[in-house]
Design an enzyme around this catalytic site. Structure first.
Site, PDB file in Angstrom:
ATOM      1  N   CYS A   1      38.997  28.662  42.936  1.00 58.00           N
ATOM      2  CA  CYS A   1      38.864  28.363  44.362  1.00 58.00           C
ATOM      3  C   CYS A   1      40.215  27.911  44.895  1.00 58.00           C
ATOM      4  O   CYS A   1      40.970  27.216  44.222  1.00 58.00           O
ATOM      5  CB  CYS A   1      37.767  27.343  44.626  1.00 58.00           C
ATOM      6  SG  CYS A   1      38.213  25.627  44.387  1.00 58.00           S
ATOM      7  N   GLU A   2      40.471  28.342  46.123  1.00 58.59           N
ATOM      8  CA  GLU A   2      41.787  28.050  46.703  1.00 58.59           C
ATOM      9  C   GLU A   2      41.904  26.600  47.160  1.00 58.59           C
ATOM     10  O   GLU A   2      42.992  26.136  47.466  1.00 58.59           O
ATOM     11  CB  GLU A   2      42.088  28.990  47.867  1.00 58.59           C
ATOM     12  CG  GLU A   2      41.192  28.817  49.073  1.00 58.59           C
ATOM     13  CD  GLU A   2      41.483  29.859  50.148  1.00 58.59           C
ATOM     14  OE1 GLU A   2      42.136  30.866  49.851  1.00 58.59           O
ATOM     15  OE2 GLU A   2      41.042  29.642  51.289  1.00 58.59           O
ATOM     16  N   HIS A   3      40.779  25.886  47.198  1.00 57.09           N
ATOM     17  CA  HIS A   3      40.835  24.485  47.659  1.00 57.09           C
ATOM     18  C   HIS A   3      41.262  23.538  46.554  1.00 57.09           C
ATOM     19  O   HIS A   3      42.034  22.625  46.775  1.00 57.09           O
ATOM     20  CB  HIS A   3      39.468  24.048  48.183  1.00 57.09           C
ATOM     21  CG  HIS A   3      38.974  24.899  49.309  1.00 57.09           C
ATOM     22  ND1 HIS A   3      37.742  25.523  49.300  1.00 57.09           N
ATOM     23  CD2 HIS A   3      39.564  25.249  50.462  1.00 57.09           C
ATOM     24  CE1 HIS A   3      37.591  26.211  50.413  1.00 57.09           C
ATOM     25  NE2 HIS A   3      38.680  26.065  51.132  1.00 57.09           N
ATOM     26  N   HIS A   4      40.697  23.754  45.360  1.00 59.07           N
ATOM     27  CA  HIS A   4      40.955  22.802  44.265  1.00 59.07           C
ATOM     28  C   HIS A   4      41.657  23.447  43.075  1.00 59.07           C
ATOM     29  O   HIS A   4      42.001  22.759  42.120  1.00 59.07           O
ATOM     30  CB  HIS A   4      39.630  22.194  43.778  1.00 59.07           C
ATOM     31  CG  HIS A   4      38.846  21.523  44.874  1.00 59.07           C
ATOM     32  ND1 HIS A   4      37.842  22.156  45.564  1.00 59.07           N
ATOM     33  CD2 HIS A   4      38.948  20.286  45.409  1.00 59.07           C
ATOM     34  CE1 HIS A   4      37.337  21.338  46.473  1.00 59.07           C
ATOM     35  NE2 HIS A   4      37.988  20.191  46.403  1.00 59.07           N
TER      36      HIS A   4
ATOM     37  N   GLN B   1      34.654  32.358  47.686  1.00 57.30           N
ATOM     38  CA  GLN B   1      33.700  33.380  47.237  1.00 57.30           C
ATOM     39  C   GLN B   1      33.396  34.397  48.332  1.00 57.30           C
ATOM     40  O   GLN B   1      33.239  35.591  48.061  1.00 57.30           O
ATOM     41  CB  GLN B   1      32.421  32.673  46.764  1.00 57.30           C
ATOM     42  CG  GLN B   1      31.428  33.634  46.125  1.00 57.30           C
ATOM     43  CD  GLN B   1      30.207  32.934  45.586  1.00 57.30           C
ATOM     44  OE1 GLN B   1      30.288  31.782  45.156  1.00 57.30           O
ATOM     45  NE2 GLN B   1      29.072  33.601  45.605  1.00 57.30           N
TER      46      GLN B   1
ATOM     47  N   HIS C   1      30.573  26.970  40.876  1.00 59.02           N
ATOM     48  CA  HIS C   1      31.902  26.456  41.216  1.00 59.02           C
ATOM     49  C   HIS C   1      32.168  25.155  40.450  1.00 59.02           C
ATOM     50  O   HIS C   1      31.438  24.177  40.627  1.00 59.02           O
ATOM     51  CB  HIS C   1      31.994  26.188  42.724  1.00 59.02           C
ATOM     52  CG  HIS C   1      31.992  27.442  43.536  1.00 59.02           C
ATOM     53  ND1 HIS C   1      33.084  27.861  44.262  1.00 59.02           N
ATOM     54  CD2 HIS C   1      31.037  28.391  43.704  1.00 59.02           C
ATOM     55  CE1 HIS C   1      32.802  29.015  44.854  1.00 59.02           C
ATOM     56  NE2 HIS C   1      31.566  29.353  44.544  1.00 59.02           N
TER      57      HIS C   1
ATOM     58  N   CYS D   1      34.425  23.103  40.932  1.00 56.94           N
ATOM     59  CA  CYS D   1      34.793  21.985  41.812  1.00 56.94           C
ATOM     60  C   CYS D   1      33.563  21.260  42.343  1.00 56.94           C
ATOM     61  O   CYS D   1      33.677  20.146  42.837  1.00 56.94           O
ATOM     62  CB  CYS D   1      35.684  22.465  42.967  1.00 56.94           C
ATOM     63  SG  CYS D   1      34.857  23.560  44.119  1.00 56.94           S
TER      64      CYS D   1
HETATM   65  N1  LIG Z   1      32.738  28.321  51.566  1.00 57.78           N
HETATM   66  C1  LIG Z   1      33.298  28.057  50.389  1.00 57.78           C
HETATM   67  N2  LIG Z   1      33.597  26.785  50.108  1.00 57.78           N
HETATM   68  C2  LIG Z   1      34.149  26.543  48.902  1.00 57.78           C
HETATM   69  C3  LIG Z   1      34.416  27.512  47.958  1.00 57.78           C
HETATM   70  N3  LIG Z   1      34.958  26.918  46.877  1.00 57.78           N
HETATM   71  C4  LIG Z   1      35.027  25.614  47.150  1.00 57.78           C
HETATM   72  N4  LIG Z   1      34.533  25.366  48.385  1.00 57.78           N
HETATM   73  C5  LIG Z   1      34.358  24.147  49.178  1.00 57.78           C
HETATM   74  O1  LIG Z   1      35.537  23.851  49.859  1.00 57.78           O
HETATM   75  C6  LIG Z   1      35.282  22.615  50.492  1.00 57.78           C
HETATM   76  C7  LIG Z   1      36.572  21.866  50.715  1.00 57.78           C
HETATM   77  O2  LIG Z   1      36.190  20.763  51.465  1.00 57.78           O
HETATM   78  P1  LIG Z   1      37.145  19.499  51.742  1.00 57.78           P
HETATM   79  O3  LIG Z   1      36.310  18.448  52.421  1.00 57.78           O
HETATM   80  O4  LIG Z   1      38.373  19.978  52.428  1.00 57.78           O
HETATM   81  O5  LIG Z   1      37.562  19.091  50.274  1.00 57.78           O
HETATM   82  P2  LIG Z   1      36.966  17.936  49.361  1.00 57.78           P
HETATM   83  O6  LIG Z   1      37.147  16.601  50.006  1.00 57.78           O
HETATM   84  O7  LIG Z   1      37.594  18.095  48.016  1.00 57.78           O
HETATM   85  O8  LIG Z   1      35.416  18.303  49.332  1.00 57.78           O
HETATM   86  P3  LIG Z   1      34.290  17.927  48.270  1.00 57.78           P
HETATM   87  O9  LIG Z   1      34.249  19.033  47.272  1.00 57.78           O
HETATM   88  O10 LIG Z   1      33.015  17.853  49.070  1.00 57.78           O
HETATM   89  O11 LIG Z   1      34.659  16.604  47.621  1.00 57.78           O
HETATM   90  C8  LIG Z   1      34.260  21.912  49.609  1.00 57.78           C
HETATM   91  O12 LIG Z   1      33.062  21.788  50.357  1.00 57.78           O
HETATM   92  C9  LIG Z   1      34.054  22.895  48.443  1.00 57.78           C
HETATM   93  O13 LIG Z   1      32.724  22.887  47.955  1.00 57.78           O
HETATM   94  C10 LIG Z   1      34.069  28.851  48.296  1.00 57.78           C
HETATM   95  O14 LIG Z   1      34.265  29.783  47.537  1.00 57.78           O
HETATM   96  N5  LIG Z   1      33.519  29.057  49.520  1.00 57.78           N
HETATM   97 ZN   LIG Z   2      36.931  24.166  45.042  1.00 58.29          ZN
END
Ligand SMILES: Nc1nc2c(ncn2[C@@H]2O[C@H](COP(=O)(O)OP(=O)(O)OP(=O)(O)O)[C@@H](O)[C@H]2O)c(=O)[nH]1
Ligand SMILES: [Zn+2]
Length: 197
Positions: A84-87, A125, A153, A155
């Site tokens: 995932c690009e977020h984590h 995704q 996921h 994360c």
């Molecule tokens: N729509 C979508 N969300 C994703 C995917 N992979 C990770 N995420 C979400 O990306 C979001 C990033 O949210 P943020 O609030 O910016 O990050 P965060 O504080 O680390 O969020 P939490 O995971 O809720 O602790 C989270 O809700 C993750 O579950 C994906 O493939 N699609």
């Molecule tokens: Zn993630």
């Protein structure tokens, strides 16, 4: 493929950053067990993102065959790992792809290769699902294509909300799959038990 050929420019620099990361995490990167770790991680990350250097359109167009078959072709249960690009943590699961040809088919393995290329990039995704669909749609120009991905996921499992069993399902479709009836046919074939062959 010789694994050594997979590595790209910037490997040494990447490794030196990971050495710093180890220090910032409170580790001693000079201790025996960690001495090679920055380079190991750099190589692993280059492999996990190798999709940036690969062209999925070319993979499909290189194996395009003229054929009159115009029923549904389904390649299901394609295992994949992505990040995932977020984590930058893994998400993984299965991709299911269906298309109805329009004069051309492609090699079955090429469908799995397209999944592989897009999943070896930083993703969400939804985009992964859409990119696979769009790539097949643009190159094969079929009557329609549909992609369904089911994934877990890390994360959401190892950190954050810590839900171990949630599965995310996404879909993307084009052409004749706009019709509910065609999507239902695909979904019912997906649910059907595979014959053991
Ligand atoms: N729509 C979508 N969300 C994703 C995917 N992979 C990770 N995420 C979400 O990306 C979001 C990033 O949210 P943020 O609030 O910016 O990050 P965060 O504080 O680390 O969020 P939490 O995971 O809720 O602790 C989270 O809700 C993750 O579950 C994906 O493939 N699609
Ligand atoms: Zn993630």
């Amino acid at each position: 493929m010789n694994p050594e050929t997979e590595f790209r420019e910037g490997l040494d620099e990447l490794a030196s950053h990971y050495k710093e990361v180890l220090t910032l995490l409170g580790e001693d990167p000079t201790r025996e067990g960690l001495q090679k770790t920055p380079m190991r991680v750099a190589k692993a990350m280059q492999i996990l993102t190798r999709g940036y250097t690969q062209d999925p359109h070319k993979v499909l167009t290189d194996a395009l065959f003229a054929e009159d078959y115009d029923q549904m072709v389904i390649v299901k249960d394609i295992d994949f790992f992505s990040m995932c690009e977020h984590h930058m943590l893994p998400f993984y699961g299965k991709a299911h792809v269906a298309y109805i040809p329009n004069g051309h088919i492609t090699g079955l393995s090429k469908i799995a290769r397209v999944v592989d290329i897009f999943s070896h990039r930083l993703q969400v995704q939804e985009r992964l699902t859409h990119q696979i669909m769009e790539c097949i749609n643009d190159t094969l120009k079929p009557q329609g294509v549909m992609v369904v991905i089911e994934a877990k996921h890390m994360c959401m499992q190892m950190r954050g909300v810590e839900k171990q069993n949630s599965i995310t399902t996404t879909s993307a479709y084009s052409g004749v799959f706009e019709a509910m009836k065609v999507r239902e046919e695909f979904m019912s074939l997906l649910r059907g038990e595979s014959k053991r062959i």
